[in-house]
Design an enzyme around this catalytic site. Structure first.
Site, PDB file in Angstrom:
ATOM      1  N   GLU B 209       0.856  -1.292  -0.002  1.00 33.13           N
ATOM      2  CA  GLU B 209      -0.026  -0.019  -0.086  1.00 33.13           C
ATOM      3  C   GLU B 209       0.679   1.257   0.105  1.00 33.13           C
ATOM      4  O   GLU B 209       2.107   1.064   0.009  1.00 33.13           O
ATOM      5  CB  GLU B 209      -0.964  -0.050   1.134  1.00 33.13           C
ATOM      6  CG  GLU B 209      -0.347  -0.147   2.523  1.00 33.13           C
ATOM      7  CD  GLU B 209      -1.478  -0.483   3.491  1.00 33.13           C
ATOM      8  OE1 GLU B 209      -1.472   0.401   4.496  1.00 33.13           O
ATOM      9  OE2 GLU B 209      -1.828  -1.505   3.702  1.00 33.13           O
ATOM     10  N   HIS B 247       8.921  17.884   7.880  1.00 38.65           N
ATOM     11  CA  HIS B 247       9.834  17.786   6.835  1.00 38.65           C
ATOM     12  C   HIS B 247      10.514  16.487   6.836  1.00 38.65           C
ATOM     13  O   HIS B 247      10.896  15.943   5.654  1.00 38.65           O
ATOM     14  CB  HIS B 247      10.921  18.801   6.554  1.00 38.65           C
ATOM     15  CG  HIS B 247      10.355  20.239   6.224  1.00 38.65           C
ATOM     16  ND1 HIS B 247       9.880  20.445   5.164  1.00 38.65           N
ATOM     17  CD2 HIS B 247      10.134  21.147   7.184  1.00 38.65           C
ATOM     18  CE1 HIS B 247       9.409  21.513   5.157  1.00 38.65           C
ATOM     19  NE2 HIS B 247       9.749  22.156   6.536  1.00 38.65           N
TER      20      HIS B 247
END
Lengths: 379, 288
Positions: B209, B247
Site C-alpha cells: 500500500e 519535513h
C-alpha cells in the site's frame, strides 16, 4: 497531534533547549509594551507558514499592529489564527536543520541533521541528499557520544553547545511519546544555538500516558470542530475513525486501511468519485460505525454511501448494529450499498435483515452498484 | 510445509478469557491448531475451551512447552504482554492490537531482536497455514490449503484477496499479516525469502500500500533472489497525498512512498501487477 509552535517551544525550553525571547499575544493591545524590532509569527499547524506570509519581521509596534490585524482577521492557509508569537530577532550566522523521529526499519530513534535549514529544506534535501546526515540511537544505550561528535563534525558546530541540545531533543522525543521533534531552522549565532522554530508531533496512540497534557491540548485546540474535516484533503482523527474529505459524491466507509484503499481505487477505476473516506480500523465496533455513518449522512455533497466491510477481528454483527444505529433518526437517506462478509457475517446479515436492510458479498458488485447509483443521482 | 509455523507449533493465547480471545481461541482450535495454554493475569486455574489458563507466561511455558504466542490484549497492554512472552522464552509472537504507541513498539521489536524472537505486528491478523496451524484471526471461509503464499501489511486486504482465491478454487500455503506499521520486525522482504524457500509455495501474492518504502526493498529481493512468480497488488493509487510528518518524512523517504512509484519498481523487478483481486486471480491462473 501536532503542537502549535508556542507549545512546542515551551516544552523545549523546559528541557534546556535555547529559544528566542517571546510573548504570546491574542489581541492587538497585547502588542504595545513589547520590544522591537521583532518577528510576528502566526500560530497555525500547517507547514509552509513562512512562505504563506505567516512570519513577518516588524520594526515597531505600529508595524506589528498592521501585520497582526491582517493575520488575526484573515487567518492563514485556511486556518483561523487566534494567537501570535512575537519574538526577538536573532541574528543567525548559519541556519541548520535538526530533527528526531523514529526509524521504521531499525525501530530506534534517528537524528536527522542538515547543514542548511529553512523553508526550502525539503526541496534542498531531495536535490542534494549528501548534505543530510543520520545518526541512529542504540536500542539500549540511546544516543552515543560518538554519534553526537559525528553530528557536530558533520554540521561544523561547536560541540559544547550542540551536545546538550541534541541530547535534550532526544529526551523530549522519548519523554513525550513524540513521532517527530523538529527544529527548523536551528540558528547558530556566535557560539550559541537557538531553536528559531519548533515542531512537535505527538503519538496520539500514547495519549493514555499523558492524560493531563492531551486534555490540556484538546482544550486549547479551537482550530476545527471535533471529529470531521470539511476542507478537501484534510484528515481528521476521532477515536477509532480516520476521516478524509475528498472531492467526489460517494461516501466510502471501510473497516481497515487496506480494504478502504482498495475500494477507493476500484471506485476510481470504475469511473466513480469518492468524496468522503472513513476508515474504522481493524477492531472497529458498533459505535465507530454509527459515528462514521453520521459523518457521511450529514454531508450534503454525498449522493451514495458505500460501506465496504470484511471482518477479521471486527465482528459483522457489531458493525451491522452500528449501521442500524446510524440510520435511525436520519432525516434523509441517500442510496446505501453495503458489502459485508467475514467474522460473524451470518449474525450480521440477520441484524441488517431485521432492520429491512440487505448486503452483498462481492466487492466488485458493490462498487459497480455504488458508481451506477452515483451516476444516476447526478443526472 | 508452511512458513514460520508448523503442526509442531504449540500455541499460547494471551488474553484468552477476554471476549475476542475466547472467540478466536475456539476458531483456532477448530482449525486444528495446537493451543496448549492461555494466560490472563488473575485467572490462573480457569479453563477455556479445554485450554488451561495461567497467571503468567513463564508458568504456562514450563507446564506446556508453548513456543508461540498470540496476544488479544488492548493497545495499552500490548507492550507488557509481548515483553512477558519474549522474556519467558517464546520463539514467535503475534501482537494483534492496533494503535500501539510507537515507543512501545520500539521496545517490543528491540527486545525481540535481542532475544532472537520473531514478531508479527502490532496491528496484524497474524498468520495461518491453512489446515496446519492458525495463529491469527483470518475469516475461515476465505481459507483453503493450497500453494499460494500471501503476505500483506493490511489484514482486511489479505482477507479480500483470499476470498477471491478460494472462490476461484485456489488455496494458500500461508497467509501472513506483517502488521500495519510504521515499525516491523518481519517485513515483506523476509516473507518473500521464506516463501521462496518453502517447497509448498508455488506463487506469491504481495499486498502493499501507499506509504513507507518497504515495497521498494521487496522489489530488490524479487529481482535478485527469487524465481517463483510474484503477483503484486499495491493499493492507494487514487489516494490523496497523506499528511506528511513535517519535513522529516519527506527527507527520509523522498517521493518513493506513492503507490505508483512502488508499482513501477515492482513491475521493473519482474513482479506481475494486479489492479484488484480479480486480476490477482487472473495472474495466478496464468502462472500455474
Amino acid at each position: 497531534m501536532q503542537l502549535f509552535e508556542f507549545q512546542a517551544k515551551k516544552i523545549l525550553e523546559e528541557h534546556g533547549v535555547p529559544i528566542p525571547d517571546g510573548t504570546l499575544v491574542s489581541t492587538l493591545s497585547g502588542l504595545r509594551d513589547l520590544r522591537y524590532p521583532a518577528m510576528v509569527k502566526a500560530q497555525v499547524r500547517s507547514g509552509g507558514r513562512g512562505k504563506a506570509g505567516g512570519v513577518v519581521r516588524v520594526g515597531d509596534a505600529d508595524q506589528a499592529e498592521i501585520a497582526a490585524s491582517g493575520l488575526l482577521a484573515e487567518g492563514l492557509l485556511g486556518q483561523r489564527v487566534s494567537k501570535l508569537l512575537v519574538e526577538e530577532v536573532i541574528r543567525a550566522d548559519r541556519e541548520l536543520y535538526l530533527a528526531v523521529t523514529c526509524d521504521g526499519l531499525r525501530a530506534v530513534p534517528v537524528i536527522i541533521a542538515g547543514s542548511k535549514g529553512g523553508v526550502e529544506v525539503e526541496k534542498w534535501a531531495q536535490e542534494a541528499h549528501d548534505g543530510v546526515v543520520r545518526v541512529y540511537c542504540d536500542p539500549v544505550c540511546g544516543l552515543l557520544d560518538s554519534g553526537v561528535h559525528f553530528l557536530a563534525k558533520a554540521l561544523s558546530l561547536p560541540y559544547a553547545s550542540f551536545a546538550p541540545l541534541v541530547r535534550n531533543l532526544v529526551d523530549v522525543f522519548l519523554l513525550y511519546d513524540a513521532m517527530l521533534v523538529e527544529v527548523n531552522p536551528l540558528a547558530l549565532s556566535g557560539d550559541s544555538l537557538v531553536a528559531l522554530d519548533a515542531k512537535i508531533e505527538l503519538d496520539d496512540n500514547a495519549a493514555f500516558r499523558h492524560v493531563t497534557l492531551h486534555t490540556h491540548l484538546a482544550a486549547v485546540d479551537t482550530a476545527s470542530p471535533a471529529g470531521r474535516s470539511t476542507e478537501v484533503g484534510k484528515v481528521a482523527v476521532v477515536p477509532g475513525i480516520t476521516h478524509i474529505r475528498l472531492d467526489g459524491e460517494i461516501a466510502l466507509i471501510s473497516d481497515g486501511a487496506g480494504t478502504g484503499l482498495l475500494t477507493l481505487d476500484m471506485v476510481t477505476d470504475a469511473g466513480g468519485r469518492v468524496g468522503s473516506f472513513s476508515e474504522l480500523g481493524a477492531a472497529a465496533g458498533r459505535e465507530a460505525m454509527c459515528h462514521a455513518l453520521g459523518i457521511a449522512l450529514e454531508d450534503p455533497q454525498m449522493k451514495v454511501v458505500l460501506i465496504s466491510l470484511i471482518g477479521g477481528l471486527t465482528r459483522m454483527d457489531d458493525v451491522a448494529a452500528g449501521i442500524v444505529d446510524g440510520l435511525e433518526g436520519a432525516a434523509s437517506l441517500p442510496p446505501l450499498v453495503i458489502r459485508m462478509c467475514g467474522t460473524a457475517e451470518e449474525e450480521g446479515r440477520q441484524v441488517l435483515c431485521e432492520a429491512g436492510l440487505s448486503s452483498v458479498d462481492d466487492l466488485h458488485e458493490a462498487v459497480c452498484r455504488a458508481v451506477l447509483l452515483a451516476q444516476g443521482a447526478g443526472q | 510445509m508452511s512458513v514460520l509455523v508448523s503442526r509442531q507449533t504449540r500455541v499460547l493465547v494471551q488474553g484468552i478469557t477476554g471476549k475476542v480471545g475466547e472467540y478466536q481461541t475456539a476458531v483456532m482450535l477448530k482449525h486444528g491448531t495446537t493451543v496448549v495454554a492461555g494466560v490472563t493475569p488473575g485467572k490462573g486455574g480457569a479453563v477455556v475451551h479445554g485450554v488451561p489458563v495461567y497467571d503468567f507466561v513463564r508458568e504456562a511455558v514450563e507446564d506446556t512447552e508453548a513456543n508461540a504466542a498470540i496476544a488479544f490484549v488492548p493497545a495499552v497492554s500490548a507492550r507488557g504482554a509481548a515483553l512477558e512472552a519474549i522474556s519467558a522464552g517464546i520463539e514467535f509472537a503475534v501482537v494483534t492490537a492496533s494503535n500501539v504507541p510507537v515507543r512501545d513498539t520500539m521496545d517490543i521489536l528491540n527486545a525481540a531482536r535481542a532475544n532472537g524472537v520473531r514478531v508479527l505486528g502490532p496491528d496484524t491478523p497474524g498468520l495461518v497455514a491453512p489446515g496446519l496451524c492458525k495463529l491469527g484471526v483470518h475469516p475461515e471461509r476465505f481459507l483453503r490449503m493450497g500453494t499460494v503464499g500471501v503476505v500483506s501489511r493490511s489484514g482486511a486486504l489479505s482477507y479480500e484477496v483470499c476470498k477471491h482465491l478460494v472462490e476461484a478454487g485456489l488455496g494458500q500455503s500461508s497467509v501472513v499479516g506483517i502488521g500495519g506499521g510504521p515499525l516491523w520486525d518481519l517485513d515483506q522482504s523476509d516473507l518473500l525469502r521464506l516463501f521462496q524457500a518453502d517447497p509448498q509455495t508455488e506463487a506469491i501474492v504481495l499486498l502493499g500500500e501507499v506509504g513507507g518504502t518497504m515495497e521498494h526493498r521487496a522489489a530488490k529481493v524479487i529481482r535478485e533472489e527469487m524465481n517463483k512468480p510474484v503477483i503484486a497488488l499495491v493499493v492507494g493509487r487514487s489516494a490523496p497525498h497523506g499528511r506528511k510528518m513535517g519535513h522529516a518524512g519527506a527527507i527520509i523517504s523522498g517521493p518513493d512512498e506513492t503507490a505508483v512509484s512502488k508499482i513501477d519498481a515492482l513491475k521493473a523487478s519482474g513482479a506481475l501487477i494486479a489492479r484488484n483481486p480479480l486480476e490477482v486471480v487472473d495472474h495466478l491462473r496464468g502462472v500455474s
